[in-house]
Design a protein around this motif. Structure first.
Motif, PDB file in Angstrom:
ATOM      1  N   ALA A 134      -1.603   3.890  -0.248  1.00 39.35           N
ATOM      2  CA  ALA A 134      -0.274   3.582  -0.895  1.00 39.35           C
ATOM      3  C   ALA A 134       0.882   3.528   0.151  1.00 39.35           C
ATOM      4  O   ALA A 134       1.894   2.726   0.250  1.00 39.35           O
ATOM      5  CB  ALA A 134      -0.056   4.721  -1.929  1.00 39.35           C
ATOM      6  N   ALA A 135       0.709   4.592   1.349  1.00 40.26           N
ATOM      7  CA  ALA A 135       1.770   4.640   2.204  1.00 40.26           C
ATOM      8  C   ALA A 135       1.624   3.457   3.066  1.00 40.26           C
ATOM      9  O   ALA A 135       2.773   2.893   3.363  1.00 40.26           O
ATOM     10  CB  ALA A 135       1.422   5.569   3.151  1.00 40.26           C
ATOM     11  N   PHE A 136       0.582   2.721   3.265  1.00 41.82           N
ATOM     12  CA  PHE A 136       0.408   1.535   3.998  1.00 41.82           C
ATOM     13  C   PHE A 136       0.980   0.524   3.275  1.00 41.82           C
ATOM     14  O   PHE A 136       1.847  -0.287   4.079  1.00 41.82           O
ATOM     15  CB  PHE A 136      -1.100   1.376   4.171  1.00 41.82           C
ATOM     16  CG  PHE A 136      -1.559  -0.049   5.023  1.00 41.82           C
ATOM     17  CD1 PHE A 136      -1.616  -0.187   6.221  1.00 41.82           C
ATOM     18  CD2 PHE A 136      -1.577  -1.099   3.945  1.00 41.82           C
ATOM     19  CE1 PHE A 136      -1.720  -1.508   6.906  1.00 41.82           C
ATOM     20  CE2 PHE A 136      -2.050  -2.315   4.378  1.00 41.82           C
ATOM     21  CZ  PHE A 136      -2.092  -2.592   5.771  1.00 41.82           C
ATOM     22  N   ALA A 137       0.633   0.457   2.066  1.00 40.53           N
ATOM     23  CA  ALA A 137       1.134  -0.493   1.227  1.00 40.53           C
ATOM     24  C   ALA A 137       2.909  -0.520   1.186  1.00 40.53           C
ATOM     25  O   ALA A 137       3.698  -1.757   0.949  1.00 40.53           O
ATOM     26  CB  ALA A 137       0.884  -0.526  -0.476  1.00 40.53           C
ATOM     27  N   MET A 138       3.425   0.761   1.317  1.00 44.03           N
ATOM     28  CA  MET A 138       5.075   0.883   1.270  1.00 44.03           C
ATOM     29  C   MET A 138       5.362   0.304   2.606  1.00 44.03           C
ATOM     30  O   MET A 138       6.593  -0.267   2.463  1.00 44.03           O
ATOM     31  CB  MET A 138       5.274   2.433   0.964  1.00 44.03           C
ATOM     32  CG  MET A 138       4.992   2.727  -0.424  1.00 44.03           C
ATOM     33  SD  MET A 138       5.959   2.015  -1.756  1.00 44.03           S
ATOM     34  CE  MET A 138       7.671   2.436  -1.254  1.00 44.03           C
ATOM     35  N   THR A 139       4.967   0.538   3.675  1.00 49.40           N
ATOM     36  CA  THR A 139       5.318  -0.107   4.724  1.00 49.40           C
ATOM     37  C   THR A 139       5.235  -1.443   4.864  1.00 49.40           C
ATOM     38  O   THR A 139       6.228  -2.141   5.468  1.00 49.40           O
ATOM     39  CB  THR A 139       4.591   0.669   6.227  1.00 49.40           C
ATOM     40  OG1 THR A 139       3.047   0.130   5.983  1.00 49.40           O
ATOM     41  CG2 THR A 139       4.382   2.269   6.154  1.00 49.40           C
ATOM     42  N   ILE A 140       4.367  -2.017   4.418  1.00 47.68           N
ATOM     43  CA  ILE A 140       4.228  -3.530   4.412  1.00 47.68           C
ATOM     44  C   ILE A 140       5.318  -4.255   3.536  1.00 47.68           C
ATOM     45  O   ILE A 140       6.084  -5.070   3.537  1.00 47.68           O
ATOM     46  CB  ILE A 140       2.935  -3.965   3.723  1.00 47.68           C
ATOM     47  CG1 ILE A 140       1.781  -3.756   4.628  1.00 47.68           C
ATOM     48  CG2 ILE A 140       2.640  -5.634   3.472  1.00 47.68           C
ATOM     49  CD1 ILE A 140       1.849  -4.122   5.947  1.00 47.68           C
TER      50      ILE A 140
END
Length: 199
Positions: free
Chosen positions: A69-75
């Motif tokens: 989810a954190a990865f998706a937020m950065t994207i």
């Protein structure tokens, strides 16, 4: 290629440009450099002391999903910054580092290594600290331009919200890895194995 452009000048420092090009990517850059030996030549050294999961297996899966989810937020943040033509700086380093974290967590789904737990603990602490600074500065930005007229595609309030979510996740990850490091001292060792040999 401009790393960041059309940014609103804020009173005080650091600027949002400095944050996105130098400060926020720094923890991820250091993590990536630190873990290169793990994947290329020192796998055995870093995986000699494998400890069975010091918490329920389902909790490890939740941790992994939250990192995703954190990865998706950065994207999402980079996509919205690009749509507004604000530039993404060196922020792409962060999803690269988060990808490495997810790979390691997947490989260590049967047991954790002290080296990785301590490394991630330091990484989350450093990343949460710099992201906290960014949230504070974005709050100033939101107070400076509180309406959507100046940046309709990615208003300051949305930038603040997105980064507040990320900083909350990073502090949560730090607390979890700190707990993991402490619990690993109390757990019996399993048979040593090498990361790439895990099923």
């Amino acid at each position: 290629m401009v790393l960041c452009s059309h940014r609103i000048a804020l009173p005080g420092s650091p600027s949002t440009c400095a944050l996105d090009t130098a400060i926020v990517p720094l923890p991820s850059f250091l993590l990536t450099i630190a873990l290169l030996p793990l994947f290329f030549c020192l796998k055995k050294k870093f995986t000699e002391n494998v400890i069975r999961l010091p918490y329920p297996y389902w909790l490890h899966n939740v941790y992994l999903v939250l990192v995703l989810a954190a990865f998706a937020m950065t994207i999402l943040e980079m996509t919205r910054l690009s749509a507004q033509d604000l530039g993404v700086g060196l922020l792409p380093v962060t999803p690269i580092a988060l990808s490495i974290v997810m790979v390691v967590l997947w490989v260590e789904r049967r047991g954790r290594t002290r080296f990785m737990s301590v490394t991630f603990c330091l990484y989350w602490l450093f990343l949460a600290a710099v992201e906290t600074v960014k949230v504070v500065r974005l709050n100033v930005l939101d107070e400076t331009i509180p309406n959507k007229a100046s940046s309709p595609e990615y208003p300051a309030s949305d930038q603040l919200l997105d980064n507040a979510v990320m900083v909350a996740l990073y502090w949560l990850f730090f607390i979890f890895e700190l707990y993991t490091s402490l619990r690993m001292r109390e757990v019996n060792k399993t048979q040593p194995y090498i990361l790439h040999d895990l099923p």
